[in-house]
Design a protein around this motif. Structure first.
Motif, short mmCIF file in Angstrom:
data_model
loop_
_atom_site.label_atom_id
_atom_site.label_comp_id
_atom_site.label_asym_id
_atom_site.label_seq_id
_atom_site.Cartn_x
_atom_site.Cartn_y
_atom_site.Cartn_z
N LEU A 93 0.81 -1.22 0.00
CA LEU A 93 0.00 0.00 0.00
C LEU A 93 0.84 1.27 0.00
O LEU A 93 0.30 2.36 0.09
N TYR A 94 2.16 1.11 -0.08
CA TYR A 94 3.02 2.30 -0.13
C TYR A 94 2.64 3.19 -1.31
O TYR A 94 2.34 2.70 -2.40
N CYS A 95 2.71 4.48 -1.08
CA CYS A 95 2.58 5.41 -2.20
C CYS A 95 3.89 5.37 -2.98
O CYS A 95 4.90 4.81 -2.53
N CYS A 96 3.90 5.96 -4.17
CA CYS A 96 5.07 5.91 -5.04
C CYS A 96 6.32 6.45 -4.35
O CYS A 96 7.41 5.89 -4.46
N GLU A 97 6.15 7.54 -3.62
CA GLU A 97 7.29 8.18 -2.95
C GLU A 97 7.90 7.27 -1.89
O GLU A 97 9.13 7.16 -1.78
N GLU A 98 7.05 6.60 -1.11
CA GLU A 98 7.54 5.71 -0.05
C GLU A 98 8.29 4.53 -0.64
O GLU A 98 9.36 4.14 -0.15
N LEU A 99 7.72 3.92 -1.69
CA LEU A 99 8.37 2.78 -2.33
C LEU A 99 9.73 3.18 -2.88
O LEU A 99 10.73 2.48 -2.66
N CYS A 100 9.77 4.29 -3.57
CA CYS A 100 11.01 4.76 -4.18
C CYS A 100 12.07 5.01 -3.10
O CYS A 100 13.25 4.66 -3.27
N GLN A 101 11.66 5.59 -1.99
CA GLN A 101 12.58 5.88 -0.89
C GLN A 101 13.22 4.61 -0.35
O GLN A 101 14.43 4.54 -0.14
N HIS A 102 12.40 3.56 -0.15
CA HIS A 102 12.92 2.31 0.40
C HIS A 102 13.82 1.60 -0.60
O HIS A 102 14.84 1.01 -0.21
N LEU A 103 13.45 1.62 -1.88
CA LEU A 103 14.27 0.97 -2.88
C LEU A 103 15.62 1.65 -3.01
O LEU A 103 16.66 0.99 -3.11
N LYS A 104 15.62 2.96 -2.99
CA LYS A 104 16.89 3.69 -3.11
C LYS A 104 17.74 3.53 -1.86
O LYS A 104 18.95 3.32 -1.94
N ASP A 105 17.11 3.65 -0.70
CA ASP A 105 17.86 3.57 0.55
C ASP A 105 18.48 2.19 0.74
O ASP A 105 19.63 2.06 1.17
N SER A 106 17.73 1.14 0.42
CA SER A 106 18.23 -0.22 0.60
C SER A 106 19.21 -0.64 -0.48
O SER A 106 20.00 -1.57 -0.29
N GLY A 107 19.16 0.02 -1.63
CA GLY A 107 20.00 -0.39 -2.75
C GLY A 107 19.58 -1.73 -3.33
O GLY A 107 20.41 -2.47 -3.89
N ALA A 108 18.30 -2.04 -3.23
CA ALA A 108 17.79 -3.33 -3.72
C ALA A 108 18.05 -3.46 -5.22
O ALA A 108 17.81 -2.52 -5.98
N ARG A 109 18.50 -4.65 -5.63
CA ARG A 109 18.75 -4.92 -7.05
C ARG A 109 17.62 -5.73 -7.68
O ARG A 109 17.55 -5.84 -8.90
N ALA A 110 16.75 -6.30 -6.85
CA ALA A 110 15.64 -7.11 -7.37
C ALA A 110 14.38 -6.75 -6.60
O ALA A 110 14.44 -6.36 -5.43
N LEU A 111 13.25 -6.91 -7.27
CA LEU A 111 11.96 -6.61 -6.66
C LEU A 111 10.95 -7.66 -7.10
O LEU A 111 10.82 -7.95 -8.29
N VAL A 112 10.25 -8.23 -6.12
CA VAL A 112 9.14 -9.14 -6.41
C VAL A 112 7.88 -8.40 -5.98
O VAL A 112 7.72 -8.05 -4.81
N ALA A 113 6.99 -8.15 -6.94
CA ALA A 113 5.83 -7.29 -6.68
C ALA A 113 4.53 -7.97 -7.10
O ALA A 113 4.52 -8.85 -7.97
N PHE A 114 3.46 -7.53 -6.48
CA PHE A 114 2.12 -8.00 -6.81
C PHE A 114 1.70 -7.35 -8.12
O PHE A 114 1.80 -6.12 -8.28
N ALA A 115 1.23 -8.14 -9.08
CA ALA A 115 0.94 -7.65 -10.42
C ALA A 115 0.01 -6.44 -10.47
O ALA A 115 0.22 -5.54 -11.30
N PRO A 116 -1.04 -6.35 -9.62
CA PRO A 116 -1.89 -5.15 -9.68
C PRO A 116 -1.15 -3.86 -9.40
O PRO A 116 -1.63 -2.78 -9.73
N LEU A 117 0.04 -3.95 -8.80
CA LEU A 117 0.83 -2.75 -8.51
C LEU A 117 1.81 -2.43 -9.63
O LEU A 117 2.58 -1.49 -9.52
N GLN A 118 1.76 -3.21 -10.69
CA GLN A 118 2.76 -3.16 -11.74
C GLN A 118 2.97 -1.76 -12.31
O GLN A 118 4.11 -1.28 -12.40
N ALA A 119 1.88 -1.09 -12.67
CA ALA A 119 2.01 0.23 -13.28
C ALA A 119 2.66 1.22 -12.31
O ALA A 119 3.56 1.99 -12.68
#
Length: 552
Positions: A93-119
Motif C-alpha cells: 500500500l506504499y505510495c510511489c514516494e515511499e516505495l522509491c525511498q525504500h528501494l533507493k535507501d536499501s539499494g535493492a537490485r531485485a523486486l518481487v511485486a504484486f501484479a496489480p501494482l505493476q504500473a
C-alpha cells in the motif's frame, strides 16, 4: 530463565527439517488452496536456483518484496534466503514516494511485486538500482484451472477487459518476468548453498521501522537474531501448542515484523497457516474464520473491535481457539474484556519493536496480567532508566532499555542513529514504562508522544484506555498540540459507536474519571482514525492534520 538451544542453524535448515517431518501436510493456505511443507521446500529451492543461475545477484544483495498475504510470499522469502539475499519487506500500500525511498535507501537490485501494482511500481524504478522485476498474480500458486479463474477475475475487476491480456512490462535495463516463469526455469536448475551460507551473523532482513514518530529507518536483522527470537518465543509457546496440530489464522500483513515472526514461529512447529490478504474486508475474514476454524489467531486492538461488532462473528464456534495474540499497539481493557466475552478466550498481549526482531515480552496464556505485556522472554533483560541515566526500582516510570540476542545489528547506513540507540549493549526502545513488583512489564507510551501540560506529564495511552471504556465510544486517540499558556494542550479524537453521543457527554465522562489537567480541552468526532500499515492508529498523522489546519 534461558531458552533452549537452537534446533537449526538457518532458516533453510529449518525448512528442510520441517519438510522431512511434516512432508505433505499443508503449511500455507489461501482461498481454498494450500501448499505443503514439501511444496514450500521444493518451490523455494527453485527460486533460489533461478537467482543463482539466471541472474548475477550475489549473496548480500538486497531483494525487495512487495506482496500481500499470498502463498508466494513464504516461497520467495525462503528462496531469497537460500540464495543468500537480504530481504527488504515493503508495504503493497506504499505510495510511489515511499516505495522509491525504500528501494533507493536499501539499494535493492531485485523486486518481487504484486501484479496489480505493476504500473505504479514501474514508474518508480528509474533512479533505483533495480535490475530484476518479478511480478505475481493472485492465483499463481493455486491449481491450474483455479489459477486462471482467479487471475482473470482479478485482472477484470481492477481494469476491465483491457487488463485481461496485460503484457509483462518492458523496461530499459531491467529484466522483467512472471513468477510462474521463474518457477518453471528454476525447476530445471540445481540450487547450491552459497559460500558462507548458514553463517548466522550475516544480514538476513532489512526491516524498515513504521516511522510513527519520524522517518522510517532500516533495522538490520541477522539470521542469528531472528532465530534467537524464534527460539525464545518457542520456549513459551511449546507449553501450549502441539506440533503439527495447530492452525494459525494470519490476517496481519507478513511484511510487518510482528506477523512475520509469529508466522515463522508457528511454521517451525508444523502449523497450517491461513493467509488473509485484506483484513479490512471484515465479513470475508469472518467467513474465512468459520471455514478454517483456527486454534491460534493474531491481531491488533482495532481488528478485535471490528470483529466483535459483527453479529456473524459472535455466532461462530470458538471451541478450538487456544491462543489469541495481540501486539503492534496497546490493547485497551475494554477490548480485551469484550473479546473474552465473545470468544471465551483471553488475549495474550505482548510487546516488541522492529529493532528486537521483534518480541521482548509476552503474557503467558495461563497467567495473563491485564494491562501488562507480561514478563521478558528467556535470555532477555529489561531495565527502566530515569532522566539522570540511573536504573529505577520496580514500580517507577522511566525509559525502557532492552538487552538480548534478538537485537538488531544497527540501522542501515545510519551510524549516528545507531549510536544514539545503543548504550553499552542496551537498546533504548524510545518507550516509557515500568516493571511492577511481580516482574511484569507495563508500557506507558512512546517517549516522543508524552504530552506536557503546565509541567505535568500526560500519557496518551492512559487516557485512551480510560476513555475507550465509554459504551458509546468505538475508538479514540489523544495527541498534544502546542499551547502558548500551558506548553501543550490535549486534543481527543473520538469515533462514536452511537449517534446519540455528544461532545458534552464525552467531556463529562472525562471529568468524572480524570485529574483536571488530563481532561482533553479539545474534542473532535470523526468517522475513522488514520492508521499505519498494520492498522495501528497514527497519532503522528492526527497531529500533522491538526497543525495543518492551524496554518490555513
Amino acid at each position: 530463565m534461558q531458552a533452549p538451544g537452537p534446533q537449526f542453524d538457518s532458516l533453510s535448515d529449518m525448512l528442510q527439517l520441517l519438510a522431512r517431518r511434516f512432508d505433505e501436510r499443508p503449511a500455507f493456505g489461501h482461498m481454498g488452496a494450500s501448499i505443503s511443507f514439501a511444496d514450500l521446500d521444493r518451490l523455494s529451492r527453485r527460486f533460489a536456483a533461478w537467482v543463482q543461475h539466471e541472474t548475477d545477484l550475489q549473496p548480500g544483495d538486497r531483494i525487495a518484496l512487495q506482496l500481500p498475504n499470498l502463498m508466494q510470499y513464504p516461497v520467495v522469502l525462503f528462496g531469497a534466503r537460500r540464495a543468500g539475499l537480504v530481504v527488504v519487506n515493503t508495504n503493497p500500500l506504499y505510495c510511489c514516494e515511499e516505495l522509491c525511498q525504500h528501494l533507493k535507501d536499501s539499494g535493492a537490485r531485485a523486486l518481487v511485486a504484486f501484479a496489480p501494482l505493476q504500473a505504479q511500481v514501474c514508474q518508480q524504478l528509474a533512479g533505483t538500482e533495480i535490475e530484476y522485476l518479478v511480478t505475481t498474480e493472485l492465483g499463481d500458486l493455486h491449481p491450474l484451472r483455479k489459477r486462471w479463474v482467479l487471475n482473470l477475475a482479478a485482472r477484470f475487476k481492477r481494469g476491465g477487459a483491457a487488463q485481461l491480456l496485460q503484457p509483462v512490462p518492458q523496461l530499459s535495463g531491467i529484466q522483467c518476468m512472471r513468477l510462474t516463469q521463474v518457477m518453471q526455469k528454476g525447476g530445471g536448475l540445481i540450487w547450491q548453498p552459497p559460500e558462507r551460507f548458514g553463517q548466522q551473523e550475516s544480514l538476513a532482513l532489512l526491516q524498515y521501522t513504521g516511522g510513527t514518530t519520524g522517518p522510517a529507518k532500516g533495522a538490520m536483522l541477522s539470521e542469528k537474531a531472528l532465530l534467537a527470537n524464534l527460539v525464545q518465543i518457542r520456549a513459551l509457546l511449546d507449553h501450549y501448542c502441539e506440533p503439527g496440530q495447530e492452525k494459525l489464522l494470519q490476517p496481519l500483513p507478513l511484511y510487518h515484523i510482528y506477523s512475520f515472526m509469529l508466522t515463522l514461529v508457528m511454521l517451525s512447529i508444523g502449523s497450517c497457516i491461513e493467509l488473509v490478504p485484506d483484513p479490512r474486508r471484515i465479513r470475508t475474514l469472518v467467513k474465512c474464520w468459520d471455514r478454517f476454524d483456527p486454534t491460534v489467531v493474531a491481531g491488533i486492538n482495532p481488528l478485535f473491535i471490528f470483529l466483535c461488532q459483527q453479529p456473524e462473528f459472535q455466532r461462530l464456534d470458538f471451541g478450538r481457539l487456544k491462543l489469541t495474540i495481540s501486539g503492534g499497539m496497546a490493547l485497551t481493557q475494554s477490548v480485551a474484556q469484550r473479546w473474552q466475552q465473545v470468544t471465551g478466550n483471553a488475549i495474550c498481549e505482548g510487546y516488541g519493536l522492529t529493532e528486537c526482531s521483534p518480541v521482548v515480552s509476552v503474557n503467558r496464556p495461563d497467567d495473563i496480567h491485564l494491562g501488562s505485556v507480561g514478563c521478558p522472554l528467556p535470555d532477555t533483560e529489561v531495565r527502566i532508566i530515569g532522566e539522570q541515566d540511573q536504573r529505577l526500582p520496580d514500580g517507577e516510570i522511566g525509559s525502557i532499555f532492552v538487552r538480548g540476542p534478538q537485537l538488531m545489528q544497527g540501522y542501515w547506513h545510519q551510524h549516528g542513529e545507531t549510536q544514539q540507540a545503543f548504550h553499552e549493549g542496551w537498546l533504548d526502545t524510545g518507550d516509557i514504562g515500568l516493571i511492577d513488583t511481580q516482574g511484569y512489564l507495563r508500557i506507558i507510551d512512546r517517549r516522543k508522544e508524552v504530552i506536557n501540560v503546565s509541567g505535568f506529564k500526560v500519557y496518551p495511552s492512559e487516557l485512551e484506555d480510560i476513555i475507550a471504556c465509554h459504551p458509546d465510544i468505538l475508538e479514540c486517540a489523544v495527541i498534544g498540540l502546542p499551547d502558548s499558556c500551558s506548553g501543550e494542550q490535549i486534543k481527543l479524537y473520538v469515533v462514536p459507536a452511537s449517534q446519540q453521543l455528544t461532545i458534552k457527554a464525552v467531556r463529562d465522562y472525562c471529568r468524572e474519571r480524570l485529574t483536571p489537567y488530563k481532561v482533553p480541552r479539545l474534542v473532535e468526532f470523526c468517522q475513522q482514525l488514520p492508521r499505519t500499515s498494520i492498522g495501528k492508529v497514527s497519532r503522528r498523522a492526527l497531529r500533522e492534520q491538526a497543525l495543518g489546519r492551524r496554518t490555513l
